[in-house]
Design an enzyme around this catalytic site. Structure first.
Site, PDB file in Angstrom:
ATOM      1  N   LYS A 199      29.296   9.753  16.708  1.00  0.00           N
ATOM      2  CA  LYS A 199      28.605   8.455  16.754  1.00  0.00           C
ATOM      3  C   LYS A 199      28.628   7.896  18.173  1.00  0.00           C
ATOM      4  O   LYS A 199      27.624   7.392  18.687  1.00  0.00           O
ATOM      5  CB  LYS A 199      29.271   7.464  15.782  1.00  0.00           C
ATOM      6  CG  LYS A 199      28.953   7.767  14.324  1.00  0.00           C
ATOM      7  CD  LYS A 199      29.820   6.998  13.343  1.00  0.00           C
ATOM      8  CE  LYS A 199      29.556   7.485  11.920  1.00  0.00           C
ATOM      9  NZ  LYS A 199      30.437   6.928  10.905  1.00  0.00           N
TER      10      LYS A 199
ATOM     11  N   GLN B  79      35.469   3.194  10.259  1.00  0.00           N
ATOM     12  CA  GLN B  79      35.323   4.543   9.711  1.00  0.00           C
ATOM     13  C   GLN B  79      36.168   4.694   8.440  1.00  0.00           C
ATOM     14  O   GLN B  79      37.370   4.432   8.450  1.00  0.00           O
ATOM     15  CB  GLN B  79      35.749   5.572  10.782  1.00  0.00           C
ATOM     16  CG  GLN B  79      35.524   7.009  10.393  1.00  0.00           C
ATOM     17  CD  GLN B  79      34.041   7.358  10.202  1.00  0.00           C
ATOM     18  OE1 GLN B  79      33.193   6.959  11.003  1.00  0.00           O
ATOM     19  NE2 GLN B  79      33.739   8.082   9.137  1.00  0.00           N
TER      20      GLN B  79
ATOM     21  N   ASP C  84      26.306  -0.445   8.976  1.00  0.00           N
ATOM     22  CA  ASP C  84      26.467   0.596   7.943  1.00  0.00           C
ATOM     23  C   ASP C  84      25.732   0.195   6.661  1.00  0.00           C
ATOM     24  O   ASP C  84      25.549   1.018   5.767  1.00  0.00           O
ATOM     25  CB  ASP C  84      27.962   0.764   7.599  1.00  0.00           C
ATOM     26  CG  ASP C  84      28.548   2.029   8.222  1.00  0.00           C
ATOM     27  OD1 ASP C  84      27.765   2.923   8.588  1.00  0.00           O
ATOM     28  OD2 ASP C  84      29.789   2.106   8.337  1.00  0.00           O
TER      29      ASP C  84
END
Ligand code: NDP
Length: 285
Positions: free
Chosen positions: A53, A97, A120
Site C-alpha cells: 500500500k 491493518q 477502507d
C-alpha cells in the site's frame, strides 16, 4: 469455450496512470493526498500488504505515513492515535491493518476513524450510505470488482448474482453493490445446504471463501461470469484463488485470474478513495 480473462492488473495500471495526473494537479493547488496506515504487531502477511500500500501511494506521488505499534499496545493508545490523525489536515485517509490483536476491538477502531477519512469504507456511516445508494467511500475489494465488471462491459441489471461468502469486507458489500445495480442477489455461506444448487444458477458468481480451488466446473453453469476473490496457497505453496481456474475457464464466459484479477484492483481503489478524500478537502476549503 475459453473464458475472457478479466485483467485486473491492466485495469489497475490504467486507473493509476490517470490518478497520478490528478495527484500532480492537486499538488499544484497545494494539497498532497496522504494516507496513514497503522500496523499493529508483526504479522508477516499484514506487513506485506502494508508495504504494498505504501509503495503504491508513493508511486502516485501521494504521501504515506506508517505508524507501527507492538501487539502489546493498549486499545486506548491506538484510539488516541486515530483521533490525532482525524484532526491532521495533511492526512486524507486512515486505515488500520486488520487483523488486530484480540484485546483491541475492530469495531471500536473503525468507529473512531471519521467517516470522511475512512478510505477502507468500513465505517457504519459509509456502509449505511452504500446500502441506501448514497455517495460514500466504498470498501475497496467490492469496489474493485464493480470496476472490473464495468470495464468488461458486463451489464448487471437483471442478472442473478450468487455471492459465496458473507464477510463484512467482501461478501456482504459486493452483494449490496450488485443489488444497487439491479442484480438479483443470493448469498451463500458455510451453513448453506446444497451449495451447488445455488451456484449453478449464477449468471455472476462471486467466490469470496478463502479455500483454495474450492469452486470447480461442476459448481457453475455454462457461460457464467466468475469473479475469484480468494487469495490462498495450494498444496505446492503456489498462490491460487477460490476457483479452480484451469477447470472453470473452459466453462465460464468471463473469469478473473489469481494473481492479477481482483487483487491489484483492491489497492487501486484504496488509492482512489484517498485521492477522492483529498479532492473533497479542496472542495470544502
Ligand atoms: P472470511 O473468512 O471472513 O469469510 C469467508 C466466507 O466464506 C464466510 O462467510 C464463510 O461462511 C464462507 N465459507 C467458508 N467455507 C465455506 C463453504 N464450505 N461453503 C460456503 N461458504 C463458505 O474471508 P474474507 O471475506 O475476508 O476473504 C475471502 C477470501 O478473499 C480470502 O481468501 C481472502 O484472502 C481473500 N481476500 C482477497 C482480497 C483481494 O484483494 N483479492 C481482499 C480481501 C480478502 P460463514 O460466514 O458461515 O463462516
Amino acid at each position: 469455450m475459453t473464458a475472457y480473462l478479466m485483467d485486473g492488473k491492466k485495469l489497475a495500471q490504467k486507473l493509476r496512470e490517470s490518478m497520478k495526473k490528478e495527484v500532480a494537479m492537486l499538488k499544484e493547488q497545494g494539497i498532497t493526498p496522504g494516507l496513514a496506515v497503522i500496523l499493529i504487531g508483526n504479522n508477516p502477511a499484514s506487513r506485506t500488504y502494508v508495504n504494498s500500500k505504501q509503495k503504491s501511494c508513493k508511486a502516485l506521488g501521494m504521501n504515506s505515513l506508517l505508524i507501527e505499534f507492538p501487539d502489546t499496545i493498549s486499545e486506548e493508545t491506538v484510539l488516541d492515535k486515530i483521533k490525532e490523525l482525524n484532526d491532521d489536515h495533511s492526512i486524507h485517509g486512515i486505515l488500520v491493518q486488520l487483523p488486530l490483536p484480540v484485546h483491541i476491538s475492530d469495531m471500536k477502531v473503525i468507529d473512531t476513524i471519521v467517516p470522511e477519512k475512512d478510505v477502507d469504507g468500513f465505517h457504519p456511516i459509509n456502509i449505511g450510505k452504500m446500502m441506501t445508494g448514497q455517495d460514500a467511500f466504498l470498501p475497496c475489494t467490492p469496489y474493485g470488482i464493480m470496476e472490473l465488471l464495468h470495464d468488461s462491459g458486463i451489464s448487471i441489471e437483471g442478472k442473478h448474482a450468487v455471492v459465496v461468502g458473507r464477510s463484512n469486507i467482501v461478501g456482504k458489500p459486493i452483494g449490496q453493490l450488485l443489488l444497487n445495480e439491479h442484480a438479483t442477489v443470493t448469498y451463500c455461506h458455510s451453513r448453506t445446504k446444497e451449495l451447488t444448487t445455488y451456484t449453478k444458477q449464477a449468471d455472476i458468481l462471486i467466490a469470496a471463501i478463502g479455500k483454495a480451488n474450492f469452486i470447480t466446473a461442476s459448481h457453475i453453469k455454462e457461460g457464467a461470469i466468475v469473479i475469484d476473490v480468494g487469495i490462498n496457497r495450494d498444496e505446492t505453496g503456489a498462490l491460487c484463488g477460490d476457483v479452480d481456474f484451469e477447470q472453470v475457464k473452459d466453462k465460464a464466459s468471463y473469469i478473473t485470474p489469481v494473481p492479477g484479477g481482483v487483487g491489484p484492483m483492491t489497492i487501486t481503489m484504496l488509492l482512489h478513495n484517498t485521492l477522492q478524500s483529498a479532492k473533497n478537502q479542496l472542495q470544502h476549503s
